[in-house]
Design an enzyme around this catalytic site. Structure first.
Site, PDB file in Angstrom:
ATOM      1  N   GLY A 137       9.190 -10.237  -8.786  1.00  0.00           N
ATOM      2  CA  GLY A 137       9.793  -9.175  -7.794  1.00  0.00           C
ATOM      3  C   GLY A 137       9.616  -7.952  -8.372  1.00  0.00           C
ATOM      4  O   GLY A 137       9.514  -6.983  -7.528  1.00  0.00           O
ATOM      5  N   THR A 138       9.276  -7.735  -9.771  1.00  0.00           N
ATOM      6  CA  THR A 138       9.343  -6.588 -10.234  1.00  0.00           C
ATOM      7  C   THR A 138       8.169  -5.516 -10.019  1.00  0.00           C
ATOM      8  O   THR A 138       8.046  -4.465 -10.070  1.00  0.00           O
ATOM      9  CB  THR A 138       9.377  -6.603 -11.885  1.00  0.00           C
ATOM     10  OG1 THR A 138       8.464  -7.657 -12.346  1.00  0.00           O
ATOM     11  CG2 THR A 138      10.928  -7.019 -12.317  1.00  0.00           C
ATOM     12  N   ALA A 162       5.895  -4.664 -18.598  1.00  0.00           N
ATOM     13  CA  ALA A 162       4.884  -3.475 -18.052  1.00  0.00           C
ATOM     14  C   ALA A 162       4.035  -3.312 -19.372  1.00  0.00           C
ATOM     15  O   ALA A 162       2.859  -3.185 -19.472  1.00  0.00           O
ATOM     16  CB  ALA A 162       5.509  -2.424 -17.786  1.00  0.00           C
ATOM     17  N   ASN A 173       3.823   2.568 -11.848  1.00  0.00           N
ATOM     18  CA  ASN A 173       3.429   2.743 -10.510  1.00  0.00           C
ATOM     19  C   ASN A 173       4.871   3.292  -9.885  1.00  0.00           C
ATOM     20  O   ASN A 173       5.877   2.622 -10.093  1.00  0.00           O
ATOM     21  CB  ASN A 173       3.329   1.331  -9.822  1.00  0.00           C
ATOM     22  CG  ASN A 173       3.197   1.072  -8.475  1.00  0.00           C
ATOM     23  OD1 ASN A 173       4.009   1.993  -7.785  1.00  0.00           O
ATOM     24  ND2 ASN A 173       2.615   0.073  -8.025  1.00  0.00           N
ATOM     25  N   THR A 187       6.677   0.981  -7.246  1.00  0.00           N
ATOM     26  CA  THR A 187       7.569  -0.344  -7.753  1.00  0.00           C
ATOM     27  C   THR A 187       8.629   0.060  -8.600  1.00  0.00           C
ATOM     28  O   THR A 187       9.602  -0.671  -8.708  1.00  0.00           O
ATOM     29  CB  THR A 187       6.615  -1.459  -8.198  1.00  0.00           C
ATOM     30  OG1 THR A 187       5.498  -0.667  -9.059  1.00  0.00           O
ATOM     31  CG2 THR A 187       5.698  -1.967  -6.876  1.00  0.00           C
ATOM     32  N   LYS A 232       7.205   2.577 -21.392  1.00  0.00           N
ATOM     33  CA  LYS A 232       8.503   1.951 -21.805  1.00  0.00           C
ATOM     34  C   LYS A 232       8.810   0.787 -20.945  1.00  0.00           C
ATOM     35  O   LYS A 232       9.798  -0.215 -21.597  1.00  0.00           O
ATOM     36  CB  LYS A 232       9.511   2.862 -22.013  1.00  0.00           C
ATOM     37  CG  LYS A 232       9.139   3.943 -23.288  1.00  0.00           C
ATOM     38  CD  LYS A 232      10.207   5.033 -23.162  1.00  0.00           C
ATOM     39  CE  LYS A 232       9.984   6.023 -24.573  1.00  0.00           C
ATOM     40  NZ  LYS A 232      11.357   7.072 -24.429  1.00  0.00           N
ATOM     41  N   GLY A 233       8.907   0.743 -19.858  1.00  0.00           N
ATOM     42  CA  GLY A 233       9.344  -0.284 -18.811  1.00  0.00           C
ATOM     43  C   GLY A 233      10.631   0.025 -18.235  1.00  0.00           C
ATOM     44  O   GLY A 233      11.443   0.844 -18.547  1.00  0.00           O
ATOM     45  N   VAL A 234      10.924  -0.229 -16.940  1.00  0.00           N
ATOM     46  CA  VAL A 234      11.979   0.146 -15.959  1.00  0.00           C
ATOM     47  C   VAL A 234      12.606  -0.846 -15.574  1.00  0.00           C
ATOM     48  O   VAL A 234      13.570  -0.484 -14.529  1.00  0.00           O
ATOM     49  CB  VAL A 234      11.469   1.172 -15.081  1.00  0.00           C
ATOM     50  CG1 VAL A 234      11.017   2.537 -15.699  1.00  0.00           C
ATOM     51  CG2 VAL A 234      10.381   0.700 -14.185  1.00  0.00           C
ATOM     52  N   GLU A 289      15.344  -2.802 -16.393  1.00  0.00           N
ATOM     53  CA  GLU A 289      16.697  -3.002 -16.399  1.00  0.00           C
ATOM     54  C   GLU A 289      17.328  -1.697 -16.421  1.00  0.00           C
ATOM     55  O   GLU A 289      18.474  -1.684 -16.215  1.00  0.00           O
ATOM     56  CB  GLU A 289      16.970  -3.720 -17.776  1.00  0.00           C
ATOM     57  CG  GLU A 289      16.460  -5.028 -17.518  1.00  0.00           C
ATOM     58  CD  GLU A 289      16.271  -6.174 -18.813  1.00  0.00           C
ATOM     59  OE1 GLU A 289      15.421  -5.566 -19.533  1.00  0.00           O
ATOM     60  OE2 GLU A 289      16.944  -7.064 -19.194  1.00  0.00           O
TER      61      GLU A 289
HETATM   62 MO1  MOS Z   1      15.889 -10.015 -17.766  1.00  0.00          MO
HETATM   63  S1  MOS Z   1      18.119 -10.098 -17.773  1.00  0.00           S
HETATM   64  O1  MOS Z   1      15.383  -9.734 -19.404  1.00  0.00           O
HETATM   65  O2  MOS Z   1      15.459 -11.217 -16.959  1.00  0.00           O
END
Ligand code: MOS
Length: 733
Positions: free
Chosen positions: A462-463, A505, A625, A628, A695-697, A699
């Site tokens: 869903g990310t 990502a 993006n 998202t 870097k990714g988002v 969490e």
């Molecule tokens: Mo996430 S808690 O690394 O699915």
């Protein structure tokens, strides 16, 4: 190159999802499908003395009831049940023997022609137990807690510095057990392909992880067992490890030599995994001007009797704030519960909650604005590792977030802001999460008609993975977005670890970049052979793909069309696979950061709390993006609201059993609980972390959010509640 990267591109799988075209693990239907229903243990610990399945077997439509007594062969060694994210210990082996390790443990699987029949027959399985004493309350287990290794070393002498500090703050913060509640139930459909071969549709964050696990447990070859998971209806970490439903579906399919589906009920999902209850003990010592001199962060978390699950709760403290002295302690206490699991920003969401409430309390004690204290303690180096950051725009997060929120208008005293009958509170907190990249491979098939398929065995829970893979490949191949198709969630695709840790990502971008380089290399080779090729002397690093052509980066008119290059070369498709991994050479610390500002309104008579506004300003490198990514941060904020105000698993410790095992009694935020959320992405150029600066988002959105809300509640009411969730009874007490 960046036509699509960095834009608010709508989900490429959005239409399939809203029209029902996207198929989930429980929606793959085959003729003669058998339905399995799980029988759960009703005691928390002991042994099955007898299990009587005769009555269940007499129900018309029931094919079999599998128990530990009659099941087909499974591996004996607990090692065979390990998976790529298993913690140390001996993993749970479903239906392996008569031992009961936790309440609601699966002890039998009823197999019938219809789900309702299986479920009814499951109610007729009679079980007698030899019960043993058990314990499930973390607070009762503290004496037996044992220390584990920390991810960072202490520095200086925190004890002495704390004793000498001009201002001290010490407190315990508590986060209860929380359960993952994805919309999609844990489900596996094991399709019998004949000759012992299986295709397993599973809800998982890692198809290859599940494939290896099943092959190991059942002694199967990878060629005979394909795991597919194209769409996942939420997982949040609960899908990182193979869950027992998939083992049972395969066990049953092999027993019956038929296709079998196992769907867990919502209640049964409360016996899979959870976020551990954790006591976070923080001690801060500071000078009167707010300079920190001592940080001590201790965590005590619950784990199972059979595995040691833990995540880094403690060392964020010394990473985030400047302090010459820091000490960390992490302990685990064993309970008769299933093993905990990762839940969005595992360790970070909890540890930073405690740290950021403690910082707020210190600011109050020092009579400093909480935001000012963050600036005073700001660190430009990760002191745990004694390294500079690849990039850190946290100061800008504070500034932009504060400006958007209107923080300057805050009056410092608690209970000093009002809106009619409601007390108004403004609180803030910092967020931090690791920026990881793992080894991942991608495959690209480019056809002469100008279409490309990009694929990888990773997941999209869903990310937005489908969408960013499409954007990346389209930009790097110079194709329009609609000419690129992304595939994922299939164990036959190129290598990928589980989708987790917010690393997908950056990792997918690395893999797709490497694969596009290989495609470009081949195209250049072909382009050079075109008669009178303008690229005859071009080098690979001088050419790029754009607008369906391979051309010089210096002079766009020096180009050969991809179609011509392929036609002249006599190829109608170019297929390449390549992988990439992190370039981390240990010289830099890699983190993303955020600043969260929250407004709450608290009804003074009733204690009802509303989170009316949240501004979350995030610095996470290049945002692939913005649409998202914004959704990811909003989701994190919503969960932060749940963590602060609603979520709590209630165990009746007399029975060792979860009592609110459904989403009527287990509260999560609903629309009425969620008001204004503003997401700000702060520009954070980073040419060290990876070529695109990603870097990714996934969490970072939850980290710090609960603390900002808790701090706002203190500001509104003057009452400090450190035990989550902050319910009105605690507030009015
Ligand atoms: Mo996430 S808690 O690394 O699915």
């Amino acid at each position: 190159m960046a036509t699509y990267i960095g834009t608010p591109t709508a989900r490429v799988d959005g239409r399939a999802k809203v029209t029902g075209g996207a198929k989930y693990a429980g929606e793959f239907n085959v003729h003669g499908l058998v339905h399995g229903s799980v029988v759960e243990a009703t005691v928390a610990k002991g042994r099955i003395r007898s299990i009587d399945t005769r009555e269940a077997l007499r129900v018309e439509g029931v094919f079999d009831v599998l128990t530990h007594e009659n099941r087909p062969h499974m591996a004996a060694a607990s090692d065979a049940y390990q998976d790529e994210v298993a913690p140390g210990g001996s993993p749970f082996r479903p239906l392996y023997d008569g031992r009961i390790l936790f309440s609601r443990q699966p002890i039998a699987l009823v197999l019938a022609e219809e789900w309702e029949i299986a479920r009814f027959a499951a109610s007729l399985v009679r079980v007698e137990y030899e019960k043993e004493p058990y314990a499930t309350d973390l607070h009762q287990l503290l004496d037996a807690a044992f220390e584990i290794e920390k991810p960072a070393k202490p520095r200086g002498d925190a004890r002495a510095a704390h004793a000498a500090a001009e201002m001290r703050h010490e407190a315990d913060y508590y986060i209860p057990i929380e359960h993952h509640n994805p919309m999609e139930l844990f489900t596996s459909t094991a399709v019998w392909d004949g000759d012992g071969k299986l295709t397993v549709y599973d809800k998982t964050q890692g198809v290859q992880n599940v494939q290896r696990y099943l092959c190991s447990v059942f002694g199967m070859n990878a060629d005979d067992l394909r795991v597919v998971s194209p769409f996942v209806g939420g997982a949040f970490g609960s899908g990182l490890r193979p869950q027992y439903n998939v083992a049972l579906a395969v066990l049953a399919a092999r027993a019956l030599k038929r296709s079998v589906r196992v769907v867990l009920t919502r209640r049964q999902m409360y016996a899979l995994c959870y976020h551990p209850a954790t006591i976070e003990r923080i001690a801060l010592g500071a000078k009167a001007d707010g300079t920190l001199d001592a940080i001590t962060h201790e965590a005590i978390a619950v784990t199972s009797q059979y595995e040691d699950f833990s995540r880094n709760d403690t060392t964020w403290s010394g990473a985030l704030y400047k302090s010459a002295n820091a000490n960390y302690v992490h302990k685990l206490a064993r309970a008769d519960l299933p093993t905990p699991a990762d839940m969005r920003a595992p360790g970070g969401a909890t540890g930073v909650y405690a740290l950021e409430c403690a910082m707020d309390e210190l600011a109050v004690a020092l009579d400093l604005d909480p935001l000012e204290l963050r600036f005073i303690c700001y660190s430009d180096r990760d002191q745990n590792a004694d390294l500079p950051y690849t990039s850190k725009e946290l100061r800008e997060c504070y500034r932009r977030g504060a400006a958007a929120f209107g923080w300057a208008k805050r009056s410092a005293a608690p209970r000093s802001m009002r809106d009619g009958s409601e007390l108004v509170g403004w609180g803030m907190a910092t967020g931090i999460w690791e920026a990881m990249q793992v080894k991942m491979a991608a495959r690209i098939v480019l056809t002469a008609n100008g279409h490309a398929e990009v694929s990888c065995a990773t997941a999209d829970i869903g990310t937005g993975t489908y969408t960013i893979m499409t954007q990346l490949a389209a930009d790097m191949l110079g194709l329009p977005l609609e000419n690129v198709t992304a595939r994922l969630g299939d164990s036959t695709l190129s290598q990928s670890p589980v989708e987790g840790g917010s690393w997908t990502a950056a990792s997918a971008a690395g893999a797709i970049g490497a694969t596009c380089d290989a495609v470009r290399d081949e195209l250049l080779r072909l382009a050079k052979k075109v008669p009178n090729s303008p690229l005859a002397d071009a080098r690979l690093d001088e050419v790029a793909l754009a607008d369906g052509k391979i051309g010089s980066t210096r002079n766009a008119s020096v180009a050969v069309s991809i179609a011509d290059a392929m036609r002249h070369g006599g190829v109608d498709r170019i297929e390449r696979e390549a992988s990439a991994e992190s370039t981390d050479d240990g010289k830099y610390a890699r983190y993303c950061h955020s600043a969260i500002f929250a407004e709450v309104k608290v009804d003074e008579q009733l204690g009802v709390i509303r989170v009316t506004r949240v501004v979350n300003a995030v610095a996470a490198g290049r945002i692939l993006n913005t649409k998202t990514a914004r959704s990811q941060i909003m989701g994190g904020v919503v969960w932060g609201i749940g963590m602060a105000l609603h979520e709590e698993t209630h165990i009746d410790h007399h029975f060792g059993r979860v009592m609110n095992a459904d989403i009527a009694e287990y509260h999560v935020p609903v629309n009425a609980d969620v008001h204004e959320i503003e997401v700000i992405f702060v520009a954070e150029p980073d040419d060290i972390i990876n070529p695109l600066g990603i870097k990714g988002v996934g969490e970072i959105g939850i980290v710090g959010t609960a603390a900002a809300i808790a701090n706002a509640i203190y500001h509104a009411t003057g009452k400090r509640v450190r035990d989550l969730p902050i319910t009105l009874d605690k507030l009015m007490r």
